[in-house]
Every structure is written in C-alpha cells, then in structure tokens.
Design a protein around this motif. Structure first.
Motif, PDB file in Angstrom:
ATOM      1  N   ASN A  98      -1.917   8.899   1.409  1.00 30.80           N
ATOM      2  CA  ASN A  98      -2.280   9.354   2.757  1.00 30.80           C
ATOM      3  C   ASN A  98      -1.699  10.754   2.920  1.00 30.80           C
ATOM      4  O   ASN A  98      -0.487  10.935   2.963  1.00 30.80           O
ATOM      5  N   ARG A 140       7.821   3.367  -0.091  1.00 33.77           N
ATOM      6  CA  ARG A 140       7.809   1.914   0.096  1.00 33.77           C
ATOM      7  C   ARG A 140       9.182   1.287  -0.042  1.00 33.77           C
ATOM      8  O   ARG A 140       9.601   0.495   0.806  1.00 33.77           O
ATOM      9  N   ARG A 146       0.836  -1.193   0.000  1.00 32.68           N
ATOM     10  CA  ARG A 146       0.000   0.000   0.000  1.00 32.68           C
ATOM     11  C   ARG A 146       0.878   1.253   0.000  1.00 32.68           C
ATOM     12  O   ARG A 146       1.933   1.291   0.623  1.00 32.68           O
ATOM     13  N   ASN A 147       0.400   2.268  -0.677  1.00 33.35           N
ATOM     14  CA  ASN A 147       1.217   3.437  -1.004  1.00 33.35           C
ATOM     15  C   ASN A 147       0.944   4.598  -0.054  1.00 33.35           C
ATOM     16  O   ASN A 147      -0.164   5.166  -0.054  1.00 33.35           O
ATOM     17  N   ASP A 161       1.166  -3.434   5.905  1.00 34.09           N
ATOM     18  CA  ASP A 161       0.358  -3.966   4.807  1.00 34.09           C
ATOM     19  C   ASP A 161       0.070  -5.442   5.056  1.00 34.09           C
ATOM     20  O   ASP A 161       0.939  -6.196   5.520  1.00 34.09           O
TER      21      ASP A 161
END
Length: 306
Positions: A203, A264, A198-199, A223
């Motif tokens: 957010n 990430r 998930r990036n 994640d």
C-alpha cells in the motif's frame, strides 16, 4: 545459570566482579533500575569511605574491575572487611563468568581490544585476567554463568535474585519484532511468524510508515485472519506463562517476525504488549530491525520488504 545458595537474606551491599565481557555493566544497570545506588569501577581505597557516614537509605551495588590500578585480592578483601565493620553487614560478592570461547567471540563481535592485552590477542588478556580473578571466584557468594544468557536474560536473573519480592516472583516477558531476512532473534523462547497477514508494504500510502503508526496497525489488525490467530495466541500464552512462572522461569522471550521487521511484526508486537500488560505481566518490547528498515525505506521501491 546461577548459584545463590550462600547469599544472605535481605542483602543491601553487593560487590560485582568478573572477567571483562562477562556482563558486569549490564548487571549493574539492571540493579540500578531495581533501585540500587550503583557505582562502577570504584578505586578500592574509596570503598570503605562510601559507608563511613549515616546508615544506608537504599541498597548499594559496586562494580570492581581488575583493570583498576589499585586492584589486588588482599586489598579488596581488606576493604570488604572494613565495610563489614562499618555497617555490620558483610557485602555479598557476585561473580559473573563465562567460557573463554564466549568471551573471545564477544570481543570479536565488538572489535574491542582486551584491556589486559592491548597489543596481544584477546585470549592472552582473558587468560591473564582469569588467573588474576581466580581467588575471587572461589570466594564468591553468588556465581552466575552468563555464557548462554542474552543481556535481557541477565537483567531478568538479577531481578530474580536481588529485586523486591514481587519482582522475584514475577516473569519478565520480552516481545521482539524482527525481520526474517536478518535471522531470528537469539534467546527467543517462542517465535511467531506473522507473514500470513496482509502486507502494508504494497500500500503506497502505508509503505513509508511502520507498525506503530495507527493507520498501519489498523491495516494489519484488520486482516480477515487476524482475530482468530490473535485470540488463539493470547489463549496459548495465558496457559503457558503462569505455568512457566510456577516452574521458576524468570524470563520469557517472544519473537514476532515478518519479512522486513517494519510493519506486521511491529504492529502485532505492540498489540500483544498491551494485552499482556493489561493481564498484569511485566512486559518490555524491542523492535530489532525497525530503525534499519526505516533508514532503508526510500530504497525499497520495487522488490520490497515489510
């Protein structure tokens, strides 16, 4: 690729030379990190004076540059003989070399003028320098072809040849986070794509931060697919790395990529660095695109990268 078949055991005095652009500065800095006293571009008349005093307390590496106004094959050979007479040890001559096309590419990438052809093409200076250094190449105790080496691989090769026994037996591992938007890193032996995680970019609270921030790291490592992926990756490396070391490999580069090289890939590289270090490996880490990503963060408001 190197040939150290004529290197004396326990060598304490190294002379490093070769054409400009072949990696002499990188090699000298690597040896300095290994504990050598390092001196670059020393006038030849000063070389014997370095060893005219008390016995050596640590190993010494001296860089010799063909651009030096005192440079001459006969003068260098005479200086080396004086050093041997003073210390009882013949200095080992290490010659770094690579193909002419590689040297031209390196000069084009840095936009530097060749020191022996300031008003001509780099090729003219390279060919002039090759002719000047040809006798030294023939006399070299160690010949290292740096044409296919990254700077990190050259540093690892210097550690393998001239470092302490534990460093020679070990495998240097470099982790490098990167952005797929800017291409995979050169010299990577393994590339891992972590864009499935998930990036944090999406957010808004995490977007300005990077993968070294605890909040971003917790988000990425939290994640649902991370634990299974990470345990398999670590298991794979725990199988491969000892095998590569047993085969005599001195460097292993691992690239970890995401879209922008900021969140990430950085978080996973930091986690993997800690795990491998705890396993006893020598690990270095580089975040290739992080600085550039941080600078551009304020403009990534719509279609973002992370």
């Amino acid at each position: 690729m190197s040939d150290a078949s004529r290197l004396p055991a326990g060598q304490h005095i190294l002379i490093i030379t070769g054409p400009a652009g072949a990696g002499r500065t990188t090699a000298i800095r690597a040896l300095e990190d290994l504990g050598f006293e390092a001196i670059d571009n020393l006038p030849l008349s000063f070389l014997p004076r370095l060893f005219a005093g008390p016995p050596l307390e640590r190993a010494v590496v001296v860089g010799i540059d063909a651009r030096n106004r005192e440079f001459g094959i006969d003068r260098l050979v005479g200086a080396l003989e004086e050093v041997a007479n003073l210390t009882g040890e013949s200095p080992a001559l290490v010659y770094l070399d690579c193909g002419t096309d590689t040297l031209i590419r390196r000069y084009n990438e840095t936009r530097r003028r060749h020191p022996l052809s300031p008003t001509e093409t780099p090729r003219a200076g390279i060919e002039r320098e090759r002719a000047l250094l040809a006798p030294l190449r023939e006399r070299a105790d160690v010949l290292i072809d740096t044409g296919e080496m990254t700077p990190h691989e050259l540093r690892a090769e210097m550690a393998r040849l001239f470092g302490p026994k534990d460093a020679q037996a070990d495998l240097a591992i470099e982790l490098q986070s990167f952005s797929y938007a800017r291409g995979t890193p050169r010299g990577a032996d393994m590339v891992i794509d972590v864009r499935f995680l998930r990036n944090p970019h999406w957010n808004l609270a995490l977007r300005p931060k990077n993968g070294r921030d605890p909040e971003v790291s917790a988000f990425v490592l939290g994640d649902s697919g991370f634990d299974a992926f990470y345990s398999r990756l670590v298991d794979l490396l725990r199988t491969l790395l000892p095998a590569y070391r047993a085969e005599g490999k001195s460097y292993f580069g691992i690239g970890l990529g995401c879209t922008g090289g900021k969140h990430r890939s950085v978080a996973v590289a930091e986690a993997l660095s800690k795990t491998l270090a705890e396993d006893g490996w020598r690990v270095s880490i580089r975040h290739r695109d992080l600085e550039r990503a941080v600078k551009s963060a304020t403009s990534d408001l719509g279609m973002g990268v992370a």
